[in-house]
Write a protein that holds these residues in place. Structure first.
Motif, PDB file in Angstrom:
ATOM      1  N   ALA A 102       0.834  -1.210   0.000  1.00  0.00           N
ATOM      2  CA  ALA A 102       0.000   0.000   0.000  1.00  0.00           C
ATOM      3  C   ALA A 102       0.864   1.254   0.000  1.00  0.00           C
ATOM      4  O   ALA A 102       0.561   2.226  -0.701  1.00  0.00           O
ATOM      5  N   ALA A 103       1.952   1.227   0.748  1.00  0.00           N
ATOM      6  CA  ALA A 103       2.839   2.398   0.812  1.00  0.00           C
ATOM      7  C   ALA A 103       3.545   2.631  -0.523  1.00  0.00           C
ATOM      8  O   ALA A 103       3.734   3.777  -0.942  1.00  0.00           O
ATOM      9  N   LEU A 104       3.929   1.562  -1.196  1.00  0.00           N
ATOM     10  CA  LEU A 104       4.700   1.668  -2.439  1.00  0.00           C
ATOM     11  C   LEU A 104       3.819   1.826  -3.680  1.00  0.00           C
ATOM     12  O   LEU A 104       4.314   2.174  -4.761  1.00  0.00           O
ATOM     13  N   ARG A 105       2.527   1.567  -3.527  1.00  0.00           N
ATOM     14  CA  ARG A 105       1.597   1.577  -4.664  1.00  0.00           C
ATOM     15  C   ARG A 105       1.629   2.874  -5.473  1.00  0.00           C
ATOM     16  O   ARG A 105       1.528   2.813  -6.711  1.00  0.00           O
ATOM     17  N   PRO A 106       1.767   4.071  -4.874  1.00  0.00           N
ATOM     18  CA  PRO A 106       1.791   5.289  -5.692  1.00  0.00           C
ATOM     19  C   PRO A 106       2.896   5.288  -6.759  1.00  0.00           C
ATOM     20  O   PRO A 106       2.783   5.996  -7.764  1.00  0.00           O
ATOM     21  N   LEU A 107       3.927   4.494  -6.552  1.00  0.00           N
ATOM     22  CA  LEU A 107       5.016   4.413  -7.530  1.00  0.00           C
ATOM     23  C   LEU A 107       4.846   3.229  -8.487  1.00  0.00           C
ATOM     24  O   LEU A 107       5.702   2.988  -9.337  1.00  0.00           O
ATOM     25  N   GLY A 108       3.745   2.495  -8.336  1.00  0.00           N
ATOM     26  CA  GLY A 108       3.530   1.319  -9.171  1.00  0.00           C
ATOM     27  C   GLY A 108       4.459   0.174  -8.807  1.00  0.00           C
ATOM     28  O   GLY A 108       4.809  -0.649  -9.645  1.00  0.00           O
ATOM     29  N   LEU A 109       4.843   0.134  -7.545  1.00  0.00           N
ATOM     30  CA  LEU A 109       5.837  -0.813  -7.063  1.00  0.00           C
ATOM     31  C   LEU A 109       5.231  -1.679  -5.968  1.00  0.00           C
ATOM     32  O   LEU A 109       4.423  -1.197  -5.170  1.00  0.00           O
ATOM     33  N   ALA A 110       5.608  -2.944  -5.926  1.00  0.00           N
ATOM     34  CA  ALA A 110       5.195  -3.861  -4.866  1.00  0.00           C
ATOM     35  C   ALA A 110       6.423  -4.203  -4.025  1.00  0.00           C
ATOM     36  O   ALA A 110       7.563  -4.020  -4.463  1.00  0.00           O
ATOM     37  N   LEU A 111       6.177  -4.721  -2.830  1.00  0.00           N
ATOM     38  CA  LEU A 111       7.278  -5.027  -1.916  1.00  0.00           C
ATOM     39  C   LEU A 111       8.286  -5.993  -2.525  1.00  0.00           C
ATOM     40  O   LEU A 111       9.485  -5.785  -2.404  1.00  0.00           O
ATOM     41  N   ASN A 112       7.806  -7.050  -3.190  1.00  0.00           N
ATOM     42  CA  ASN A 112       8.765  -8.004  -3.762  1.00  0.00           C
ATOM     43  C   ASN A 112       9.654  -7.329  -4.812  1.00  0.00           C
ATOM     44  O   ASN A 112      10.841  -7.638  -4.920  1.00  0.00           O
ATOM     45  N   GLN A 113       9.108  -6.385  -5.554  1.00  0.00           N
ATOM     46  CA  GLN A 113       9.910  -5.652  -6.536  1.00  0.00           C
ATOM     47  C   GLN A 113      10.897  -4.722  -5.842  1.00  0.00           C
ATOM     48  O   GLN A 113      12.054  -4.613  -6.256  1.00  0.00           O
ATOM     49  N   PHE A 114      10.435  -4.048  -4.790  1.00  0.00           N
ATOM     50  CA  PHE A 114      11.305  -3.163  -4.026  1.00  0.00           C
ATOM     51  C   PHE A 114      12.493  -3.939  -3.460  1.00  0.00           C
ATOM     52  O   PHE A 114      13.636  -3.497  -3.562  1.00  0.00           O
ATOM     53  N   THR A 115      12.219  -5.105  -2.860  1.00  0.00           N
ATOM     54  CA  THR A 115      13.311  -5.880  -2.269  1.00  0.00           C
ATOM     55  C   THR A 115      14.277  -6.379  -3.338  1.00  0.00           C
ATOM     56  O   THR A 115      15.481  -6.453  -3.086  1.00  0.00           O
ATOM     57  N   LEU A 116      13.778  -6.680  -4.524  1.00  0.00           N
ATOM     58  CA  LEU A 116      14.676  -7.042  -5.625  1.00  0.00           C
ATOM     59  C   LEU A 116      15.560  -5.860  -6.018  1.00  0.00           C
ATOM     60  O   LEU A 116      16.775  -6.014  -6.202  1.00  0.00           O
ATOM     61  N   LEU A 117      14.955  -4.689  -6.140  1.00  0.00           N
ATOM     62  CA  LEU A 117      15.732  -3.499  -6.512  1.00  0.00           C
ATOM     63  C   LEU A 117      16.795  -3.191  -5.460  1.00  0.00           C
ATOM     64  O   LEU A 117      17.942  -2.865  -5.808  1.00  0.00           O
ATOM     65  N   VAL A 118      16.443  -3.305  -4.182  1.00  0.00           N
ATOM     66  CA  VAL A 118      17.420  -3.073  -3.112  1.00  0.00           C
ATOM     67  C   VAL A 118      18.562  -4.080  -3.209  1.00  0.00           C
ATOM     68  O   VAL A 118      19.738  -3.708  -3.148  1.00  0.00           O
ATOM     69  N   SER A 119      18.220  -5.343  -3.371  1.00  0.00           N
ATOM     70  CA  SER A 119      19.251  -6.388  -3.446  1.00  0.00           C
ATOM     71  C   SER A 119      20.167  -6.181  -4.643  1.00  0.00           C
ATOM     72  O   SER A 119      21.388  -6.324  -4.529  1.00  0.00           O
ATOM     73  N   ILE A 120      19.591  -5.846  -5.777  1.00  0.00           N
ATOM     74  CA  ILE A 120      20.399  -5.605  -6.975  1.00  0.00           C
ATOM     75  C   ILE A 120      21.289  -4.389  -6.770  1.00  0.00           C
ATOM     76  O   ILE A 120      22.462  -4.400  -7.148  1.00  0.00           O
TER      77      ILE A 120
END
Length: 161
Positions: free
Chosen positions: A43-61
């Motif tokens: 819900a917090a990331l939704r304004p950016l069109g992002l989901a938690l699993n995608q965020f964690t992938l981006l952080v890890s990468i």
């Protein structure tokens, strides 16, 4: 001519055993908690069109990259097929780049400039969700939960073959 003995009839589990599963099954509790917590971050990331699993992938990468997809899968404790499917979506959105390494059999993934910009925009939203979860749990329970999950991650718990 003799016939093999008939297969024994399956024995239904005792209802008491099944009725206790929701109260004692760690898998059910962890999955439920994961869904609840994931909803907060999504819900917090939704304004950016992002989901938690995608965020964690981006952080890890960001932290590891450029990184071989096989190494990323191992680090995230996920199978390579699922990871590749998720990375393809990020690549289609322009957030990551996937390229062959010197060894052409190895695929490297890295953040694109758009991915870095998105990650920078997502960080404050993630922090809001993180603070909400910590506030709900309380500081002590949050630290305890992180410690328990870290212990599990470091254990030799493997799937049963």
């Amino acid at each position: 001519m003799s016939h093999p003995p008939p297969e024994p009839e399956p024995v239904a589990p005792k209802s008491i055993e099944l009725s206790r599963i929701p109260a004692i099954c760690l898998g059910m509790h962890v999955r439920r908690a994961s869904r609840i917590i994931t909803q907060v971050y999504d819900a917090a990331l939704r304004p950016l069109g992002l989901a938690l699993n995608q965020f964690t992938l981006l952080v890890s990468i960001h932290l590891m990259g450029p990184v071989a997809i096989t190494q990323l899968a191992q680090t995230l404790s996920t199978d390579q097929t699922t990871l590749t499917r998720n990375l393809k979506l990020l690549e289609q959105r322009g957030w990551v780049a996937i390229a062959a390494a010197e060894d052409r059999r190895v695929k490297l993934v890295s953040l694109s400039p758009e991915g870095r910009t998105l990650l920078a925009a997502a960080l404050p939203l993630w922090e809001q969700a993180q603070n909400q979860v910590i506030q709900q749990l309380g500081d002590q329970k949050w630290h305890t939960l992180l410690s328990l999950l870290s212990d599990l991650k470091m254990s030799d718990l493997k799937t049963i073959d």
